[in-house]
Design an enzyme around this catalytic site. Structure first.
Site, mmCIF file in Angstrom:
data_model
loop_
_atom_site.group_PDB
_atom_site.id
_atom_site.type_symbol
_atom_site.label_atom_id
_atom_site.label_comp_id
_atom_site.label_asym_id
_atom_site.label_seq_id
_atom_site.Cartn_x
_atom_site.Cartn_y
_atom_site.Cartn_z
ATOM 1 N N CYS A 120 0.851 -1.179 0.000
ATOM 2 C CA CYS A 120 0.000 0.000 0.000
ATOM 3 C C CYS A 120 0.892 1.235 0.000
ATOM 4 O O CYS A 120 1.896 1.275 0.723
ATOM 5 C CB CYS A 120 -0.890 -0.002 1.241
ATOM 6 S SG CYS A 120 -1.994 1.417 1.358
ATOM 7 N N HIS B 215 -9.187 -3.888 -1.832
ATOM 8 C CA HIS B 215 -8.190 -3.162 -1.027
ATOM 9 C C HIS B 215 -8.668 -1.744 -0.730
ATOM 10 O O HIS B 215 -8.618 -1.285 0.418
ATOM 11 C CB HIS B 215 -6.856 -3.129 -1.782
ATOM 12 C CG HIS B 215 -5.764 -2.408 -1.068
ATOM 13 N ND1 HIS B 215 -4.776 -3.061 -0.381
ATOM 14 C CD2 HIS B 215 -5.506 -1.072 -0.928
ATOM 15 C CE1 HIS B 215 -3.949 -2.159 0.152
ATOM 16 N NE2 HIS B 215 -4.372 -0.948 -0.173
ATOM 17 N N GLU B 216 -9.152 -1.063 -1.754
ATOM 18 C CA GLU B 216 -9.594 0.319 -1.572
ATOM 19 C C GLU B 216 -10.864 0.393 -0.728
ATOM 20 O O GLU B 216 -11.023 1.306 0.092
ATOM 21 C CB GLU B 216 -9.777 1.021 -2.921
ATOM 22 C CG GLU B 216 -8.539 1.039 -3.801
ATOM 23 C CD GLU B 216 -7.248 1.461 -3.114
ATOM 24 O OE1 GLU B 216 -7.296 2.223 -2.119
ATOM 25 O OE2 GLU B 216 -6.178 1.023 -3.564
ATOM 26 N N HIS C 26 -9.978 0.324 2.809
ATOM 27 C CA HIS C 26 -9.559 1.643 3.295
ATOM 28 C C HIS C 26 -10.764 2.436 3.809
ATOM 29 O O HIS C 26 -10.679 3.105 4.838
ATOM 30 C CB HIS C 26 -8.886 2.450 2.176
ATOM 31 C CG HIS C 26 -7.404 2.300 2.108
ATOM 32 N ND1 HIS C 26 -6.560 2.749 3.095
ATOM 33 C CD2 HIS C 26 -6.616 1.763 1.153
ATOM 34 C CE1 HIS C 26 -5.316 2.497 2.755
ATOM 35 N NE2 HIS C 26 -5.322 1.893 1.577
#
Length: 137
Positions: free
Chosen positions: A86, A127-128, A131
């Site tokens: 990341c 993944h995003e 977040h």
């Protein structure tokens, strides 16, 4: 405008607030920042540029970037284990992802969309979206 990448894990671990039509500048800054980091980054969430908003951008290849506001993963198929890095964090970490995901979101004009992603694009989206939930790998 390109923004500095946030590396503060306390800030990054906070859950995002819903995006609204008033967040147009955040979207533009996210696009500019991804473009500036394209050599090392394939996706970003708004909190990576200091905005606690539910907005992500994913590089779909060939210079095409997809902005998703208020994305929600509604379906996950075929889990697998992988390692990811990341831009906001040093090193790589192990995580579980799904080979295919279905996402409901609003585009940058806040029109409702539903799209299925598979392979590496699905991994980036997951993944995003993590977040946005304050989940750091």
């Amino acid at each position: 405008m390109e923004r500095e990448i946030v590396r503060d894990t306390f800030f990054l671990s906070q859950k995002a607030e819903p995006a609204t039509r008033d967040d147009g500048q955040v979207i533009e800054d996210l696009k500019d920042t991804l473009r500036a980091h394209r050599d090392a980054c394939v996706g970003m969430a708004a909190n990576m540029i200091g905005e606690k908003k539910s907005i992500i951008i994913v590089s779909m290849g060939r210079g095409i970037d997809l902005v998703m506001c208020n994305p929600v993963i509604t379906k996950k198929v075929a889990p697998y284990d992988t390692t990811e890095g990341c831009l906001s964090l040093d090193g790589e970490r192990e995580t579980t992802r799904y080979r295919s995901v279905e996402v409901e979101f609003e585009d940058e004009n806040f029109h409702k969309k539903k799209q299925r992603f598979s392979g590496f694009a699905a991994q980036i989206v997951q993944h995003e979206c993590d977040h946005l939930e304050g989940i750091l790998i």
